[in-house]
Design an enzyme around this catalytic site. Structure first.
Site, mmCIF file in Angstrom:
data_model
loop_
_atom_site.group_PDB
_atom_site.id
_atom_site.type_symbol
_atom_site.label_atom_id
_atom_site.label_comp_id
_atom_site.label_asym_id
_atom_site.label_seq_id
_atom_site.Cartn_x
_atom_site.Cartn_y
_atom_site.Cartn_z
ATOM 1 N N GLU A 23 0.856 -1.187 0.000
ATOM 2 C CA GLU A 23 0.000 0.000 0.000
ATOM 3 C C GLU A 23 0.896 1.243 0.000
ATOM 4 O OE1 GLU A 23 -2.518 0.705 3.434
ATOM 5 O OE2 GLU A 23 -4.036 1.633 2.187
ATOM 6 N N MET A 160 -0.141 -3.539 8.569
ATOM 7 C CA MET A 160 -0.769 -3.446 7.249
ATOM 8 C C MET A 160 -1.734 -4.605 7.074
ATOM 9 S SD MET A 160 -1.227 -2.070 4.344
ATOM 10 C CE MET A 160 -2.369 -2.802 3.169
ATOM 11 N N HIS A 194 -7.967 -3.103 15.118
ATOM 12 C CA HIS A 194 -7.986 -2.224 13.938
ATOM 13 C C HIS A 194 -7.789 -3.035 12.655
ATOM 14 C CE1 HIS A 194 -7.028 1.686 11.859
ATOM 15 N NE2 HIS A 194 -6.391 0.840 11.050
ATOM 16 N N GLU A 195 -6.749 -3.847 12.644
ATOM 17 C CA GLU A 195 -6.418 -4.569 11.408
ATOM 18 C C GLU A 195 -7.458 -5.633 11.075
ATOM 19 O OE1 GLU A 195 -4.178 -3.265 9.592
ATOM 20 O OE2 GLU A 195 -3.461 -1.931 11.180
ATOM 21 N N GLU A 217 -9.758 3.933 6.775
ATOM 22 C CA GLU A 217 -8.999 4.196 7.998
ATOM 23 C C GLU A 217 -9.849 4.826 9.096
ATOM 24 O OE1 GLU A 217 -6.496 2.741 8.493
ATOM 25 O OE2 GLU A 217 -5.626 2.302 6.538
HETATM 26 ZN ZN LIG Z 1 -5.776 0.998 9.130
#
Ligand SMILES: [Zn+2]
Length: 743
Positions: A23, A160, A194-195, A217
């Site tokens: 990314e 990531m 989060h991931e 995000e």
């Molecule tokens: Zn993120």
């Protein structure tokens, strides 16, 4: 970038592991492809690798055979249709711990020998996966999910969300029982949360182009708090998340801000979009919209949206439509105002007295700005605002829009909290008697609203829209037993004022005042954790000791030195909590001998995590001679490769001007130490805590000599920060006058 190597030492000698990071636009460095998020494809990965190594990709291996030359040929199952930036490959001397969670094989991949550090992250992932299956109304679609721990660290990336194979740097996912603190445990949990959220939001459904990056995000940053709060309500993560929102507001109130949805022309611009506006303002806006729509209605909309766009792409409006239903416009209208225009709304509250048992208020809306960024003329948001009377009673939501005063009444008499629960993105300013009433009733406010009042008062006072003494008055009223999060927020602002005082003759007077304010708190908390103590108290103590170390508190310095001596004798003499606090104080206050002692500890540290932590601290010394020594050390061969830029960044926080001059004078040597995508911003970011506008010319000269076009935003943003710091510094006499009669 692309396929990269990380070298590290192991018991059996030097090792090299390979990883990918694609990314935003680096899959094309490894695979010829149309490398844009909307061009989804299936991928079948085959790797020829040394036979002893573990190879990891998005999918489980379908077939492994030994090739004629003795290497292994691993063919992975074909992926579902997905974007190229989510493709992943790693290989090295790894081991994998794993557990079956329903139909999904969940694992953590670590360097051989590191499995004992992986248990907490594996537990977290196993706990969170079923929660997400339920919330999203769609089970996780891949047969396996790996968390892959890479040695070292990065300036840009903590983790990531590659589909099925999430990359983390070790510090973000592994815990070392010898050194990891309560704060580290929580960070691991939240980062895993989060991931994992991205596996649906981002991976299953992907933004069509990078201008909607915030949809990935902002949503994941909001969801990490929602899911963590579900399993750990005692952490009070919603209140903690307000600290992150403050960071976004500071950017959003100054020159260099941008709308959440910003046009992105190319890959370099996309790299710049990973900032607090995208993540934290994005998360705050999602929270506000959830609160406005209602929790169940919002979740049902998310489910409809995922079903409609699974394995495809979307834009922000697709989500609003799914939540609100066809034809309705309120939610989309609010969402547009908060995502398509930049800036922080300011809601002003004045008190118009109590009549016939009802409190009368007047509300109006403007823009909060620290500098000329707000002078575009009138700017309008329809701000959803929850009101609650302090005396009790239900909250009600009103929509505030525009500068014209809007009368509102609430049942009962007495002060009314604006933005009750703090779920909307705004600053609230209580005018005249309304502020005094809120300060008088501070103890009766809910924790989130105490934090809201404290943050808003500090921001308005530091920006010159209220007297600085209003902030000090409020800080002086904090009950000693106020929630740890409230004290942490107050301490954080005192530290910011101390930065503004740096080098002024009046700094010692301010530090005296700050020590007097915090002394009762130290008496209450002490150095040693109480048995059965709430984790937030441990974090409060850590922040308190580190601040008192900065304010040169003699008792704290003496206690730290005593513990440091014991620790040097026997590294097992201190538990992780005490060790962390002691190192905070020692690193900042080190003299030349102690700095060398810290350096010896770093050289001898038994694990990569510990080495990295100790080397970074060498950059924290407040003594400018030692800071210079740390800068030189960062460019020497002694320091592990990815820790070099960490030291430079740590020195910059304490000595911004010294660091900027060093970086620009030695750029040829510095450049290879910084990861390529971070180079354009690194020098400008190093200036952020400075307060001498003369440094801006140095930044501009550097940017002109080394001109990636994308450096412009960081230059504007950090120049604005330095000018704002200088304004605050110029107003410190207000504080000196307020302190004088009290000492
Ligand atoms: Zn993120």
């Amino acid at each position: 970038m692309g396929l990269f190597a990380l070298d590290y030492d192991s018991a059996s000698g030097p090792q090299r592991a390979l990883f990918t990071q694609f990314e935003v636009g680096d899959a094309r460095r490894m695979v010829p492809c149309w490398d844009e998020p909307a061009r989804k494809a299936t991928f079948t990965v085959t790797v020829l690798a040394p036979a002893a190594q573990l190879v990891v990709s998005n999918m489980p291996a379908a077939q492994t055979e030994i090739a004629a030359d003795g290497r292994q040929r691993v063919r992975f199952q074909t992926t579902p249709k997905m974007s190229s930036y989510l493709l992943f490959l790693a290989l090295g001397d790894f081991e994998r711990v794993h557990r079956q969670v329903g139909p999904v094989d969940v694992g953590v991949v670590v360097k051989r020998g590191g499995a004992t550090q992986a248990g907490f992250a594996l537990d977290a992932a196993a706990q969170l996966l079923p929660y997400y299956n339920e919330y999203f109304g769609m089970p996780y679609p891949l047969p396996k999910l790996d968390l892959v721990a890479a040695p070292g660290t990065s300036l840009l990336t903590a983790a990531m969300e590659n589909w099925g194979a999430i990359l983390f740097f070790e510090k973000v996912v592994l815990l070392d029982p010898r050194i990891s603190t309560e704060g580290d445990r929580r960070s691991v949990y939240i980062d895993v949360a989060h991931e994992l959220a991205h596996q649906w939001f981002g991976d299953l459904v992907t933004m069509a182009w990078w201008d909607d990056l915030w949809l990935n995000e902002g949503f994941a940053a909001w969801m990490e708090t929602r899911s963590t709060d579900h399993f750990h309500p005692e952490w009070k993560v919603w209140a903690k998340a307000m600290g992150a929102t403050q960071q976004a507001m500071r950017l959003d109130a100054a020159v260099g801000t941008h709308p959440v949805v910003a046009p992105i022309a190319d890959v370099l611009e996309a790299n710049e979009a990973f900032d607090d506006i995208t993540y934290e303002k994005g998360a705050a806006v999602v929270r506000m919209l959830e609160s406005h729509a209602g929790v169940a209605k919002f979740r049902d909309g998310v489910r409809r949206y995922l079903r409609a766009y699974a394995y495809g792409n979307s834009v922000s409006d697709d989500l609003w439509r799914a939540i609100e239903g066809p034809g309705a416009r309120t939610l989309a209208g609010i969402a547009h105002e908060f995502t398509l225009q930049e800036g922080v709304p300011l809601v002003r509250v004045s008190n118009r007295g109590c009549h016939a048992g009802r409190e009368l208020l007047s509300l109006s809306q403007a823009r909060f700005a620290l500098d000329e960024s707000g002078r575009h003329g009138a700017q309008r948001w329809h701000v959803p605002l929850a009101l609650r009377s302090v005396a009790g009673g239900v909250a009600r939501e009103v929509i505030v829009a525009g500068a014209r005063p809007q009368p509102v009444s609430m049942p009962g008499c007495g002060p009314v909290v604006a933005n009750a629960g703090q779920s909307s993105y705004l600053r609230a300013q209580y005018l005249g008697s309304a502020f005094a009433a809120m300060a008088d009733h501070f103890r009766q406010l809910e924790v989130a609203d105490q934090l809201g009042l404290l943050h808003d008062t500090a921001a308005l006072a530091f920006a010159g829209r209220m007297p600085l003494s209003d902030f000090l008055t409020l800080a002086g009223r904090l009950p000693i037993d106020a929630d740890p999060l409230v004290w942490r927020a107050a301490i954080d602002r005192l530290v910011v004022l101390d930065y503004a005082y740096e080098g002024l003759p009046t700094q010692s007077g301010f530090r005296d005042y700050a020590r007097r304010l915090l002394a009762p708190l130290l008496a209450r908390l002490g150095w040693e954790p109480a048995t059965g103590e709430e984790g937030n108290v441990a974090l409060e103590r850590r922040e308190l000791l580190s601040a008192l170390g900065r304010f040169a508190d003699p008792a704290v310095l003496a206690a730290a030195r005593q513990r440091f001596a014991a620790y040097r004798q026997d590294p097992n003499a201190l538990g992780p909590a005490l060790r962390g606090s002691m190192l905070d104080v020692m690193a900042g206050n080190a003299d030349a001998v102690e700095w060398e002692q810290l350096r010896s500890l770093a050289q001898a540290a038994p694990t990569a995590l510990e080495k990295q932590e100790l080397y970074r601290r060498l950059g924290q010394a407040r003594d400018p001679v030692l800071a210079q020594r740390a800068l030189d050390l960062a460019l020497s061969g002694e320091v592990p490769e990815t820790s070099r830029s960490q030291i430079l960044a740590a020195v910059a926080a304490e000595h911004p001007d010294l660091t900027v001059k060093f970086l620009t004078a030695h750029w040829a040597a510095v450049e290879p130490v910084i990861e390529a995508p971070a180079r354009a911003q690194f020098v400008a970011n190093a200036a952020a805590s400075g307060n001498d506008p003369a440094i801006i010319a140095v930044l501009e000269a550097h940017a002109a000599r080394f001109p990636p076009a994308s450096a412009g935003a960081a230059l504007r943003r950090n120049s604005a920060r330095v000018r704002y710091n200088a304004q605050l510094r110029a107003r410190l006499a207000e504080i000196d006058r307020w302190i004088a009669p009290q000492s």
